[in-house]
Design a protein around this motif. Structure first.
Motif, mmCIF file in Angstrom:
data_model
loop_
_atom_site.group_PDB
_atom_site.id
_atom_site.type_symbol
_atom_site.label_atom_id
_atom_site.label_comp_id
_atom_site.label_asym_id
_atom_site.label_seq_id
_atom_site.Cartn_x
_atom_site.Cartn_y
_atom_site.Cartn_z
ATOM 1 N N LEU A 5 57.750 48.048 32.766
ATOM 2 C CA LEU A 5 56.968 49.229 33.343
ATOM 3 C C LEU A 5 58.195 50.321 33.592
ATOM 4 O O LEU A 5 57.795 51.575 33.513
ATOM 5 C CB LEU A 5 56.439 49.013 34.673
ATOM 6 C CG LEU A 5 55.082 48.215 34.783
ATOM 7 C CD1 LEU A 5 54.444 47.812 36.375
ATOM 8 C CD2 LEU A 5 54.009 48.686 33.912
ATOM 9 N N ASN A 6 59.482 49.858 33.505
ATOM 10 C CA ASN A 6 60.526 50.831 33.917
ATOM 11 C C ASN A 6 60.809 51.435 32.496
ATOM 12 O O ASN A 6 61.567 51.466 31.829
ATOM 13 C CB ASN A 6 61.772 50.313 34.085
ATOM 14 C CG ASN A 6 62.936 51.315 34.520
ATOM 15 O OD1 ASN A 6 62.690 52.360 34.569
ATOM 16 N ND2 ASN A 6 64.154 50.505 35.200
ATOM 17 N N ASP A 143 65.128 42.316 36.950
ATOM 18 C CA ASP A 143 64.018 42.511 36.263
ATOM 19 C C ASP A 143 63.954 43.619 35.606
ATOM 20 O O ASP A 143 64.711 44.514 35.448
ATOM 21 C CB ASP A 143 62.815 41.960 37.099
ATOM 22 C CG ASP A 143 62.803 43.066 38.269
ATOM 23 O OD1 ASP A 143 63.280 43.976 38.481
ATOM 24 O OD2 ASP A 143 62.100 42.475 39.458
ATOM 25 N N ALA A 144 62.492 44.212 35.353
ATOM 26 C CA ALA A 144 62.277 45.464 34.864
ATOM 27 C C ALA A 144 62.643 46.672 35.603
ATOM 28 O O ALA A 144 62.790 47.738 35.077
ATOM 29 C CB ALA A 144 60.827 45.714 34.212
ATOM 30 N N ALA A 147 68.354 48.615 36.362
ATOM 31 C CA ALA A 147 68.940 49.471 35.194
ATOM 32 C C ALA A 147 69.647 49.030 34.167
ATOM 33 O O ALA A 147 70.744 48.993 33.792
ATOM 34 C CB ALA A 147 69.581 50.385 35.973
ATOM 35 N N ILE A 148 69.058 47.639 33.675
ATOM 36 C CA ILE A 148 69.600 46.894 32.563
ATOM 37 C C ILE A 148 68.815 46.477 31.565
ATOM 38 O O ILE A 148 67.478 46.307 31.630
ATOM 39 C CB ILE A 148 69.896 45.412 33.248
ATOM 40 C CG1 ILE A 148 70.963 45.690 34.255
ATOM 41 C CG2 ILE A 148 70.270 44.409 32.075
ATOM 42 C CD1 ILE A 148 71.995 44.225 34.937
ATOM 43 N N THR A 149 69.057 46.695 30.201
ATOM 44 C CA THR A 149 68.161 46.434 29.102
ATOM 45 C C THR A 149 69.108 45.409 28.348
ATOM 46 O O THR A 149 70.506 45.519 28.024
ATOM 47 C CB THR A 149 68.268 47.896 28.187
ATOM 48 O OG1 THR A 149 67.296 48.488 28.777
ATOM 49 C CG2 THR A 149 67.562 47.375 26.893
ATOM 50 N N VAL A 150 68.696 44.215 27.840
ATOM 51 C CA VAL A 150 69.144 43.136 26.875
ATOM 52 C C VAL A 150 68.720 43.649 25.535
ATOM 53 O O VAL A 150 67.629 43.726 25.142
ATOM 54 C CB VAL A 150 68.831 41.876 27.402
ATOM 55 C CG1 VAL A 150 69.253 40.910 26.519
ATOM 56 C CG2 VAL A 150 69.059 41.686 29.007
ATOM 57 N N ASP A 167 59.180 40.429 31.994
ATOM 58 C CA ASP A 167 59.578 41.372 33.003
ATOM 59 C C ASP A 167 60.917 41.936 32.945
ATOM 60 O O ASP A 167 61.240 42.630 33.893
ATOM 61 C CB ASP A 167 59.294 40.853 34.328
ATOM 62 C CG ASP A 167 60.052 39.520 34.696
ATOM 63 O OD1 ASP A 167 60.336 38.858 33.761
ATOM 64 O OD2 ASP A 167 60.438 39.210 35.801
ATOM 65 N N LEU A 168 61.746 41.491 31.879
ATOM 66 C CA LEU A 168 63.282 41.898 31.680
ATOM 67 C C LEU A 168 63.099 43.135 30.532
ATOM 68 O O LEU A 168 61.883 43.162 29.603
ATOM 69 C CB LEU A 168 63.868 40.972 31.164
ATOM 70 C CG LEU A 168 64.523 39.932 32.156
ATOM 71 C CD1 LEU A 168 65.251 38.726 31.444
ATOM 72 C CD2 LEU A 168 65.091 40.680 33.269
ATOM 73 N N ARG A 169 63.763 44.072 30.853
ATOM 74 C CA ARG A 169 63.653 45.167 29.417
ATOM 75 C C ARG A 169 64.639 44.679 28.501
ATOM 76 O O ARG A 169 65.802 44.169 28.612
ATOM 77 C CB ARG A 169 64.370 46.578 30.204
ATOM 78 C CG ARG A 169 63.554 47.410 30.818
ATOM 79 C CD ARG A 169 64.600 48.589 31.203
ATOM 80 N NE ARG A 169 64.913 49.151 30.036
ATOM 81 C CZ ARG A 169 64.181 49.901 29.179
ATOM 82 N NH1 ARG A 169 62.827 50.480 29.475
ATOM 83 N NH2 ARG A 169 64.635 50.591 28.188
ATOM 84 N N THR A 170 64.201 44.639 27.213
ATOM 85 C CA THR A 170 64.854 44.138 25.996
ATOM 86 C C THR A 170 64.820 45.207 25.075
ATOM 87 O O THR A 170 63.610 46.030 24.872
ATOM 88 C CB THR A 170 64.035 42.905 25.457
ATOM 89 O OG1 THR A 170 62.752 42.752 25.491
ATOM 90 C CG2 THR A 170 64.646 41.646 26.404
#
Length: 255
Positions: A5-6, A143-144, A147-150, A167-170
């Motif tokens: 969602l972020n 999680d999403a 402020a972290i993207t993998v 739910d993680l930003r990738t």
């Protein structure tokens, strides 16, 4: 499938706002890359966030390191993955700097500093890195909403991460239009990625519009020239990775 969602700042920008600025491996033009000093200097220089590389040692420790081997950094012609953390830690870099762990990087930047974590597995069969990274992020409750993207060039490892933790930003890293990258981009449709990270030469208004329509934020790299920064911004890129965060930020924020 639902995507994370972020999609707010710094990942998705408003048309009237400039792209967010991420320092490539920290402020590597002034400090040794991927070190605590480089990360701290990047934030002090006004970068919105920091891009870092994460590799794994022989004994399973996650460290901030880009290359598959130690030649460029230490002169030792051996893979990083063949060394234990204690051995890696003993290598002098610059002043008192040593190769930091991912946990140390996360500690020094804190949850408020946006980060792009670029996974650097030792090969296609190296599933240890995404597994260990996921374990670390889970332990730190990232999680999403964080402020972290993998990110990764390897769509298989990224797909594993995205499937295990939707739910993680990738974000899928793409260097050029190849058969492999096309396969990875097709896979974007069946895994909950949040972003695509194309090399700057791939960024144009039509592609960015298609990626945005697919629900993907667009971050590009490595953008060091003012004219190129303006071009990718005009094309609609949401964030840029640069070796020179202060000059590029000045250009993009000047209107």
């Amino acid at each position: 499938e639902d995507r994370p969602l972020n999609h707010g700042w710094p990942w998705r920008r408003e048309p009237s706002s400039p792209p967010a600025i991420f320092a490539h491996r920290g402020l590597a033009v002034d400090r040794f890359e991927n070190t605590i000093g480089a990360f701290e200097a990047a934030i002090a220089a006004g970068a919105d966030g920091v891009e870092i590389d994460v590799s794994m040692t022989r004994d399973g420790r996650l460290v901030c390191f880009h290359d598959p081997d130690l030649v460029r950094v230490t002169g030792i012609k051996e893979p990083l993955r063949s060394k234990t953390f204690a051995e890696i830690r003993s290598f002098p870099l610059e002043g008192k700097e040593r190769i930091p762990t991912l946990d140390e990087a996360l500690d020094v930047m804190g949850p408020e500093v946006p980060m792009i974590i670029d996974m650097k597995p030792s090969g296609r069969t190296d599933l240890g890195l995404p597994t260990a990274l996921l374990r670390t992020l889970r332990r730190r409750r990232i999680d999403a909403s964080s402020a972290i993207t993998v990110s990764s060039f390897d769509w298989l490892h990224l797909r594993i991460m995205a499937r295990r933790a939707p739910d993680l930003r990738t974000g899928f890293l793409v260097a050029r239009d190849t058969v492999g990258s096309r396969v990875g981009m097709i896979r974007l449709k069946s895994a909950p990625y949040a972003a695509i990270h194309p090399a700057r030469a791939m960024v144009d208004p039509d592609r960015v519009a298609r990626w945005h329509a697919a629900g993907l934020d667009v971050g590009t790299w490595v953008v060091n020239e003012p004219d190129e920064a303006r071009r990718v911004a005009d094309a609609g890129a949401d964030y840029v990775v640069t070796d020179s965060p202060a000059p590029i930020a000045a250009v993009l924020r000047s209107g």
